[in-house]
Enzyme design. Structure first.
Site, PDB file in Angstrom:
ATOM      1  N   VAL A 108       3.176  -6.784  -1.364  1.00 13.19           N
ATOM      2  CA  VAL A 108       2.772  -5.255  -2.358  1.00 13.19           C
ATOM      3  C   VAL A 108       1.283  -5.675  -2.344  1.00 13.19           C
ATOM      4  O   VAL A 108       0.457  -6.275  -2.323  1.00 13.19           O
ATOM      5  CB  VAL A 108       2.561  -6.488  -4.332  1.00 13.19           C
ATOM      6  CG1 VAL A 108       2.418  -5.574  -4.977  1.00 13.19           C
ATOM      7  CG2 VAL A 108       4.148  -6.943  -4.395  1.00 13.19           C
ATOM      8  N   CYS A 109       0.945  -3.976  -2.353  1.00 15.38           N
ATOM      9  CA  CYS A 109      -0.973  -3.430  -2.312  1.00 15.38           C
ATOM     10  C   CYS A 109      -1.185  -3.925  -1.200  1.00 15.38           C
ATOM     11  O   CYS A 109      -0.574  -4.271  -0.142  1.00 15.38           O
ATOM     12  CB  CYS A 109      -1.080  -4.090  -3.796  1.00 15.38           C
ATOM     13  SG  CYS A 109      -3.224  -3.215  -3.421  1.00 15.38           S
ATOM     14  N   THR A 110      -2.343  -5.024  -0.653  1.00 13.69           N
ATOM     15  CA  THR A 110      -3.085  -4.706  -0.078  1.00 13.69           C
ATOM     16  C   THR A 110      -1.894  -6.118   0.940  1.00 13.69           C
ATOM     17  O   THR A 110      -3.234  -7.166   1.553  1.00 13.69           O
ATOM     18  CB  THR A 110      -4.544  -5.100  -0.223  1.00 13.69           C
ATOM     19  OG1 THR A 110      -4.750  -5.354  -1.660  1.00 13.69           O
ATOM     20  CG2 THR A 110      -5.090  -4.368  -0.860  1.00 13.69           C
ATOM     21  N   THR A 128       1.068   0.593   1.555  1.00 13.91           N
ATOM     22  CA  THR A 128      -0.202  -0.471   1.376  1.00 13.91           C
ATOM     23  C   THR A 128      -0.464   0.860  -0.006  1.00 13.91           C
ATOM     24  O   THR A 128      -0.253   2.145   0.080  1.00 13.91           O
ATOM     25  CB  THR A 128      -0.384  -1.095   1.918  1.00 13.91           C
ATOM     26  OG1 THR A 128      -1.979  -1.607   1.130  1.00 13.91           O
ATOM     27  CG2 THR A 128      -2.052  -0.156   2.809  1.00 13.91           C
TER      28      THR A 128
END
Length: 327
Positions: A108-110, A128
Site C-alpha cells: 500500500v502506498c510507499t 506507489t
C-alpha cells in the site's frame, strides 16, 4: 478450505489508514458472509507495538521473525517510516521470506519501496503514491513504475497508490476470492462511493484545480467541469482565455501535465464514470458529459480504464444521480 490469512506488515511511522483500510474491509466482508473467513494479522519486527504517523499506537499480533504459517496475502503498509523500513535488513529479509509463503503479495502506498528493496518488484509494473513515484523509479530502475493508477496487479504481486487506494485494492482481492456481489456489498457498507478499477487515476479531475497555482488554468478547469455538454475545443478555450492555442497548451502542460484536449477528454470520462453509479442510460450519460455518441463514450472508457462503460457500471454501487459540478 480454512481461513484466509492476510499478514499486514507494520513498522514505526506506518500510515494508520494503510493498515485500517485493509483490515476493516476484510472484517466487513466477514460480517456479511465471506466464506472462508479472513484473518488479519499485524506483524512487526520483534512483535513490537508501533506508533503510526498519526501518533496512535498499535499492538502487533505477531513477530515477523517467528511467523511461519501459510499466508493467503502478504501486505506491506506504507507511511513516513517506509525509508527506514526499507533500510532494515531484518524487515526486508523477512518480507522476502514471507513472500514465498504467500499466494499474493501486495503493498500500500510507499510500502512499494520495501517490496522493491526485497527484489519483489524487479521487472514488474508497479505503482506507489504519486508524490513518491519519481523517487521510487530513480532508486529502483529495474521496476516499471507507473504513477497513474489507483493500483496495479502484475502476476501475484499488487501495488497500490496513496492511502485509501488500499481499500480499492482490498476490494479487488475480495472480488477475486468471493465474487463481485460480496465486493460490491463491502464497498457499499464502507460507504465507498465507487469501487474503482485499478486503472483509474490517483489524481482525479476533481482535485486538479486545487493543486495548480496558475489562475488562468484554474478558471478554465472550473469552466470545463461545469460545462461538459458544451463545445470545449482548444480554440474555444483559448478564445475564452484571450491567448493563443499554442500558449494555452503550454500553460496546461505545465500546470496539469496534459494538453487542453487531453484534459477535457479525461474530465468527460471521469465525470461519466461518476454518473454510471446512477440509473441514467448510457445515451444520457454520454450527452451530459459531452460525448457525441455512446460509441465515443465506450472508446474513451476503453482507452482510460481498459473496459467498456457497461462493465464499469457493474462495479459501481448504486448512488444518487448527480451531474458534474464546479469545483
Amino acid at each position: 478450505m480454512g481461513e484466509r490469512v492476510f499478514l499486514v506488515v507494520g513498522y514505526h511511522s506506518a500510515e494508520l489508514l494503510d493498515i485500517a483500510c485493509v483490515t476493516s474491509a476484510l472484517q466487513f466482508a466477514n460480517r456479511i458472509g465471506a466464506e472462508p473467513r479472513y484473518r488479519a494479522v499485524l506483524a512487526t519486527p520483534g512483535k513490537d507495538d508501533i506508533t503510526c504517523d498519526s501518533g496512535l499506537r498499535l499492538a502487533a499480533d505477531a513477530g515477523l521473525e517467528r511467523f511461519n504459517e501459510t499466508i493467503d496475502t502478504l501486505v506491506v503498509s506504507g507511511g513516513l517510516g517506509h525509508e527506514d523500513a526499507a533500510a532494515s535488513p531484518l524487515l526486508v529479509g523477512h518480507v522476502r521470506r514471507l513472500a514465498t509463503l504467500a499466494r499474493r503479495v501486495a503493498s500500500v502506498c510507499t510500502g512499494a519501496t520495501v517490496l522493491a528493496e526485497a527484489g519483489l518488484l524487479t521487472r514488474r509494473r508497479a505503482t506507489t503514491h504519486w508524490r513518491y513515484a519519481e523517487r521510487l523509479a530513480r532508486r529502483y530502475p529495474e521496476v516499471q513504475v507507473d504513477p497513474g493508477p489507483v493500483y496495479v496487479r502484475d502476476g501475484n504481486v499488487a501495488t497500490s497508490g496513496g492511502v485509501t487506494s488500499a481499500l480499492d485494492l482490498t476490494l479487488s482481492f475480495i472480488e477475486e476470492d468471493h465474487g463481485p456481489a460480496l465486493a460490491r456489498a463491502v464497498a457499499m457498507g464502507t460507504v465507498a462511493y465507487l469501487q474503482r478499477p485499478g486503472e483509474q487515476a490517483q489524481l482525479s479531475i476533481f482535485l486538479i484545480p486545487g493543486i495548480t497555482d496558475d489562475l488562468m488554468v484554474r478558471r478554465l478547469t472550473e469552466h470545463i467541469v461545469s460545462r461538459l455538454d458544451q463545445t470545449l475545443t482548444t480554440a474555444t478555450l483559448a478564445r475564452l482565455a484571450g491567448v493563443s492555442e499554442r500558449h494555452l497548451s503550454r500553460l496546461f502542460l505545465a500546470a496539469v501535465g496534459e494538453t487542453p484536449a487531453q484534459y477535457v477528454r479525461r474530465v468527460r470520462t471521469e465525470s461519466a464514470a461518476q454518473l454510471l453509479s446512477t440509473p441514467l442510460p448510457l445515451t444520457a450519460v454520454a450527452r451530459r458529459c459531452g460525448f457525441g455518441s455512446t460509441e465515443s463514450l465506450r472508446q474513451a472508457f476503453l482507452d482510460r480504464y481498459g473496459m467498456p462503460p457497461s462493465r464499469y457500471r457493474r462495479n459501481a454501487p448504486a448512488g444518487v444521480e448527480v451531474g458534474p459540478k464546479p469545483i
